[in-house]
Motif scaffolding. Structure first.
Motif, PDB file in Angstrom:
ATOM      1  N   MET A  22     -38.943   2.469  -0.141  1.00 16.46           N
ATOM      2  CA  MET A  22     -38.334   1.167  -0.333  1.00 16.46           C
ATOM      3  C   MET A  22     -37.135   1.333  -1.254  1.00 16.46           C
ATOM      4  N   GLU A  23     -36.065   0.718  -0.864  1.00 16.29           N
ATOM      5  CA  GLU A  23     -34.878   0.719  -1.721  1.00 16.29           C
ATOM      6  C   GLU A  23     -35.139  -0.171  -2.935  1.00 16.29           C
ATOM      7  N   PRO A  24     -34.576   0.175  -4.096  1.00 19.43           N
ATOM      8  CA  PRO A  24     -34.735  -0.700  -5.260  1.00 19.43           C
ATOM      9  C   PRO A  24     -34.226  -2.111  -4.952  1.00 19.43           C
ATOM     10  N   VAL A  25     -34.959  -3.093  -5.431  1.00 17.68           N
ATOM     11  CA  VAL A  25     -34.650  -4.495  -5.185  1.00 17.68           C
ATOM     12  C   VAL A  25     -34.166  -5.124  -6.490  1.00 17.68           C
ATOM     13  N   THR A  26     -33.102  -5.903  -6.408  1.00 19.67           N
ATOM     14  CA  THR A  26     -32.617  -6.667  -7.551  1.00 19.67           C
ATOM     15  C   THR A  26     -33.155  -8.087  -7.433  1.00 19.67           C
ATOM     16  N   LEU A  27     -33.730  -8.581  -8.523  1.00 20.47           N
ATOM     17  CA  LEU A  27     -34.246  -9.953  -8.584  1.00 20.47           C
ATOM     18  C   LEU A  27     -33.353 -10.753  -9.519  1.00 20.47           C
ATOM     19  N   ARG A  28     -33.123 -12.012  -9.192  1.00 17.27           N
ATOM     20  CA  ARG A  28     -32.309 -12.883 -10.044  1.00 17.27           C
ATOM     21  C   ARG A  28     -33.073 -14.161 -10.345  1.00 17.27           C
ATOM     22  N   THR A  29     -32.941 -14.618 -11.587  1.00 18.05           N
ATOM     23  CA  THR A  29     -33.513 -15.888 -12.014  1.00 18.05           C
ATOM     24  C   THR A  29     -32.361 -16.743 -12.538  1.00 18.05           C
ATOM     25  N   ALA A  30     -32.675 -17.879 -13.103  1.00 14.53           N
ATOM     26  CA  ALA A  30     -31.627 -18.763 -13.625  1.00 14.53           C
ATOM     27  C   ALA A  30     -30.769 -18.078 -14.693  1.00 14.53           C
ATOM     28  N   ARG A  31     -31.399 -17.234 -15.528  1.00 19.32           N
ATOM     29  CA  ARG A  31     -30.653 -16.623 -16.636  1.00 19.32           C
ATOM     30  C   ARG A  31     -30.597 -15.109 -16.605  1.00 19.32           C
ATOM     31  N   LEU A  32     -31.353 -14.495 -15.704  1.00 15.56           N
ATOM     32  CA  LEU A  32     -31.551 -13.050 -15.778  1.00 15.56           C
ATOM     33  C   LEU A  32     -31.273 -12.348 -14.464  1.00 15.56           C
ATOM     34  N   GLU A  33     -30.968 -11.046 -14.604  1.00 11.39           N
ATOM     35  CA  GLU A  33     -30.944 -10.148 -13.464  1.00 11.39           C
ATOM     36  C   GLU A  33     -31.915  -9.017 -13.763  1.00 11.39           C
ATOM     37  N   LEU A  34     -32.756  -8.704 -12.793  1.00 11.20           N
ATOM     38  CA  LEU A  34     -33.707  -7.604 -12.912  1.00 11.20           C
ATOM     39  C   LEU A  34     -33.303  -6.554 -11.893  1.00 11.20           C
ATOM     40  N   SER A  35     -32.976  -5.373 -12.372  1.00  7.69           N
ATOM     41  CA  SER A  35     -32.581  -4.295 -11.477  1.00  7.69           C
ATOM     42  C   SER A  35     -33.031  -2.973 -12.073  1.00  7.69           C
ATOM     43  N   MET A  36     -33.018  -1.952 -11.231  1.00  6.48           N
ATOM     44  CA  MET A  36     -33.484  -0.647 -11.662  1.00  6.48           C
ATOM     45  C   MET A  36     -32.694  -0.209 -12.906  1.00  6.48           C
ATOM     46  N   PRO A  37     -33.387   0.359 -13.895  1.00  9.09           N
ATOM     47  CA  PRO A  37     -32.661   0.839 -15.074  1.00  9.09           C
ATOM     48  C   PRO A  37     -31.711   1.973 -14.686  1.00  9.09           C
ATOM     49  N   THR A  38     -30.571   2.023 -15.361  1.00  9.81           N
ATOM     50  CA  THR A  38     -29.557   3.038 -15.083  1.00  9.81           C
ATOM     51  C   THR A  38     -29.169   3.750 -16.375  1.00  9.81           C
ATOM     52  N   LEU A  39     -28.376   4.787 -16.223  1.00  9.66           N
ATOM     53  CA  LEU A  39     -27.912   5.528 -17.404  1.00  9.66           C
ATOM     54  C   LEU A  39     -27.098   4.648 -18.347  1.00  9.66           C
ATOM     55  N   GLN A  44     -42.706   4.277  -4.037  1.00 14.61           N
ATOM     56  CA  GLN A  44     -43.332   2.956  -4.089  1.00 14.61           C
ATOM     57  C   GLN A  44     -44.598   2.961  -4.936  1.00 14.61           C
ATOM     58  N   SER A  45     -44.661   3.843  -5.915  1.00 24.58           N
ATOM     59  CA  SER A  45     -45.827   3.903  -6.789  1.00 24.58           C
ATOM     60  C   SER A  45     -45.651   3.033  -8.028  1.00 24.58           C
ATOM     61  N   GLU A  46     -44.429   2.892  -8.469  1.00 28.29           N
ATOM     62  CA  GLU A  46     -44.083   2.060  -9.627  1.00 28.29           C
ATOM     63  C   GLU A  46     -42.749   1.399  -9.301  1.00 28.29           C
ATOM     64  N   LEU A  47     -42.671   0.111  -9.491  1.00 30.43           N
ATOM     65  CA  LEU A  47     -41.431  -0.624  -9.256  1.00 30.43           C
ATOM     66  C   LEU A  47     -40.979  -1.166 -10.603  1.00 30.43           C
ATOM     67  N   THR A  48     -39.937  -0.562 -11.144  1.00 29.81           N
ATOM     68  CA  THR A  48     -39.528  -0.842 -12.516  1.00 29.81           C
ATOM     69  C   THR A  48     -38.141  -1.473 -12.531  1.00 29.81           C
ATOM     70  N   TRP A  49     -38.022  -2.531 -13.317  1.00 27.62           N
ATOM     71  CA  TRP A  49     -36.747  -3.229 -13.462  1.00 27.62           C
ATOM     72  C   TRP A  49     -36.339  -3.280 -14.929  1.00 27.62           C
ATOM     73  N   GLY A  50     -35.045  -3.100 -15.169  1.00 31.25           N
ATOM     74  CA  GLY A  50     -34.466  -3.457 -16.454  1.00 31.25           C
ATOM     75  C   GLY A  50     -34.170  -4.946 -16.411  1.00 31.25           C
TER      76      GLY A  50
END
Length: 183
Positions: free
Chosen positions: A1-18, A62-68
């Motif tokens: 599964m490709e990393p998924v970005t989630l958005r809320t009213a105030r936040l963006e959740l996406s894979m952590p990067t360097l 797809q064992s851990e789905l982690t978002w910053g």
């Protein structure tokens, strides 16, 4: 599964990067972070770099789905669905930088992650929450999300007794009574 970005009213959740390395490293210096999580202590820049590399591999497996968790483009915390099983279960885990606590960001991010977990393509049947006994802040967050307290697991977490709660896709998401929380 490709990393998924989630958005809320105030936040963006996406894979952590360097780009997040310095913020993660700085936030992990707060003694409350290693006290209640599995984050190494002392935490170094190399730990953050290794974690980010692992997070990308976990998405592939797809064992851990982690978002910053980001507010206005700035990293403020971490959240994930851990130990995603083929049987349809996962465990939610999270931590926030000290400056981001108390603003409702964690609950907002967690609602998005829970919704994602119960929707296609994951279609989880259960999401668990676990915390070291005594982590009242985490327990209050889980309760506010509708998790049902299920008990204490003796040595259920590495070297610690742990509280456990769960939520199912059709559960009412309203806060539930928890015997371990007085309020």
């Amino acid at each position: 599964m490709e990393p998924v970005t989630l958005r809320t009213a105030r936040l963006e959740l996406s894979m952590p990067t360097l780009d997040d390395v310095d913020a993660i490293t700085a936030a992990a210096q707060d003694p409350e972070v290693p006290r209640w999580t599995t984050v190494p202590s002392p935490y170094t820049r190399e730990h953050a770099e290794e974690f980010i590399a692992k997070a990308a591999a976990w998405w592939d497996e797809q064992s851990e789905l982690t978002w910053g968790i980001r507010r206005d483009g700035q990293w403020i915390g971490m959240i994930g669905l851990h130990r995603v099983s083929p049987e349809g279960a996962a465990e939610i885990g999270f931590w926030m930088s000290v400056s981001a606590r108390g603003h409702g960001y964690l609950s907002e991010a967690a609602r998005a992650v829970i919704d994602f977990g119960f929707a296609e393509p994951l279609s989880l049947a259960r999401i668990e929450w676990r915390a070291i006994v005594g982590n009242v802040a985490s327990a209050r967050t889980a309760r506010s999300l509708g998790f049902r307290y299920e008990g204490m697991l003796r040595r259920g977490l590495p070297h610690h007794d742990g509280w456990i709660a769960g939520i199912l896709p059709d559960d009412d998401r309203a806060p539930q009574p928890w015997p371990i929380l007085a309020d």
